[in-house]
Design a protein around this motif. Sequence first.
Motif, short mmCIF file in Angstrom:
data_model
loop_
_atom_site.label_atom_id
_atom_site.label_comp_id
_atom_site.label_asym_id
_atom_site.label_seq_id
_atom_site.Cartn_x
_atom_site.Cartn_y
_atom_site.Cartn_z
N PRO A 46 0.82 -1.21 0.00
CA PRO A 46 0.00 0.00 0.00
C PRO A 46 0.86 1.27 0.00
N ALA A 73 -4.26 -2.88 7.38
CA ALA A 73 -4.61 -1.49 7.06
C ALA A 73 -5.09 -0.78 8.32
N GLY A 74 -4.79 0.50 8.43
CA GLY A 74 -5.30 1.28 9.55
C GLY A 74 -4.40 1.29 10.77
N TYR A 288 -19.07 0.15 9.62
CA TYR A 288 -17.74 0.75 9.74
C TYR A 288 -17.90 2.26 9.98
N GLY A 294 -6.23 6.27 6.78
CA GLY A 294 -5.92 5.74 5.46
C GLY A 294 -7.05 4.90 4.87
N CYS A 295 -8.09 4.63 5.66
CA CYS A 295 -9.21 3.79 5.19
C CYS A 295 -10.51 4.53 5.49
N GLU A 296 -10.57 5.79 5.17
CA GLU A 296 -11.72 6.59 5.60
C GLU A 296 -13.01 6.16 4.90
N SER A 298 -13.65 2.99 3.31
CA SER A 298 -14.03 1.58 3.48
C SER A 298 -12.90 0.81 4.16
N TYR A 299 -13.25 -0.36 4.69
CA TYR A 299 -12.23 -1.21 5.34
C TYR A 299 -12.46 -2.66 4.95
N SER A 306 -15.72 -6.64 3.05
CA SER A 306 -15.36 -5.24 2.91
C SER A 306 -16.53 -4.39 3.41
N GLN A 308 -18.22 -0.55 3.74
CA GLN A 308 -18.25 0.87 3.36
C GLN A 308 -18.64 1.68 4.59
N LYS A 309 -18.05 2.85 4.73
CA LYS A 309 -18.36 3.71 5.88
C LYS A 309 -19.88 3.96 5.98
#
Length: 372
Positions: A46, A73-74, A288, A294-296, A298-299, A306, A308-309
């Motif tokens: 990444p 991530a994160g 989420y 860095g994952c604002e 989605s995560y 996966s 989505q916010k």
Amino acid sequence: MSQVTTGVQLGEADAVRASVSKYYGETLQASSDLKTSACCTAKAPPADVLALLRQLPQEIVQKYYGCGSPFPAGLKGSGLRVLDLGCGSGRDCYVCAALVGEKGFVTGLDMTPAQLQVAQRHSEAWQQQLGYAAPNMRFLQGRIEELAAAGITPGSIDLIISNCVINLSADKAAVLREAYAALADGGEVFFSDVYCDRRLPENARSHEVLLGECLGGALAVNDFLRLAHSVGFADPRVLEVAPIAVHDDELKSLLGEAAFYSITFRLFKLPGQLEPLPEEDYGQTATYNGTLPGCEASYALDATHSFQKGQAVAVSGNTAAMLSSSWLKPHFTVTEDTSRHLGQFAGSSSSSSTLSAAVSYLPLRSSHVHGG
Ligand SMILES: C[S@@+](CC[C@H](N)C(=O)[O-])C[C@H]1O[C@@H](n2cnc3c(N)ncnc32)[C@H](O)[C@@H]1O
């Protein structure tokens, strides 16, 4: 049929360690000396990791022999306590020390003094470059099968990472048992390693170059999943799968039809038992919050989950536990109502479906990718 090679006699384990240590301490001088692509990351890491890699001392990068990108991530500013099993020249420790921030701490453990000396040599300069008042990184010499003896207090680690190492151990059951014990509740092992689609014959398992290059000791994926379950990592999740090429004709003839790949797994140590498959549906949902750096938007928990916010997603009990009982907890809103049973959970939840989805593009027969 070959034996499952997850544990061996002491004498044999010592011989394997001596051979591996010689390979990484003396035989190899740089990644370019490798004979296969097994110890070689296929996919670009990444962007935040790549930016840090560009700042690392040349010597550390030259002696990197990993096969994946073992950074959840994160991580940025998370303050996590990290342990790198088989840290080698320390590349991943340096990256983690920057990611977790000054309040976090990174321990690199390896048995090969020559590799550790490289890791230690640039450590102080790196801490200064990061602008930290005190060091947040240390390197220990020891065996990944004996973490407590190496100075790792049980329950003291939030995140264990490892890059192309566990396959090299002659006692993989001990490695996973010790990792489980070293983790605090809610901690996880996030690691990349080499796996095979079958159990290898003895002449491949004991071949010095195949062993050293992380192919000879590669576990069949299903054997790894059984081993993980047996020590308490009940629902292993897959992040990434990348095929590994063997170009050397002599090595290829020893390996026959065996197919190898680098897999990044995530194993959570959660309080209480995860549910054996099939899982039950109590209407759990996870949303989420968009708060991991860095994952604002989605995560991705794994290859098939996966988020989505702001969007509530129906999840299995095991996934709900991973999101509500681990270091990810502040970043997810998880709901469940155990008084209302809705039947068997129908969504993508288990290690079997995760693994099947992740490796579906590889030439594996379906019987090779069930997770138990
Ligand atoms: C393929 S290299 C990977 C090194 C590092 N993770 C990287 O990505 O560059 C394997 C490393 O694992 C270490 N290692 C292998 N078996 C070990 C064991 N049983 N205990 C401790 N270290 C071990 C070796 O000394 C070597 O440095």
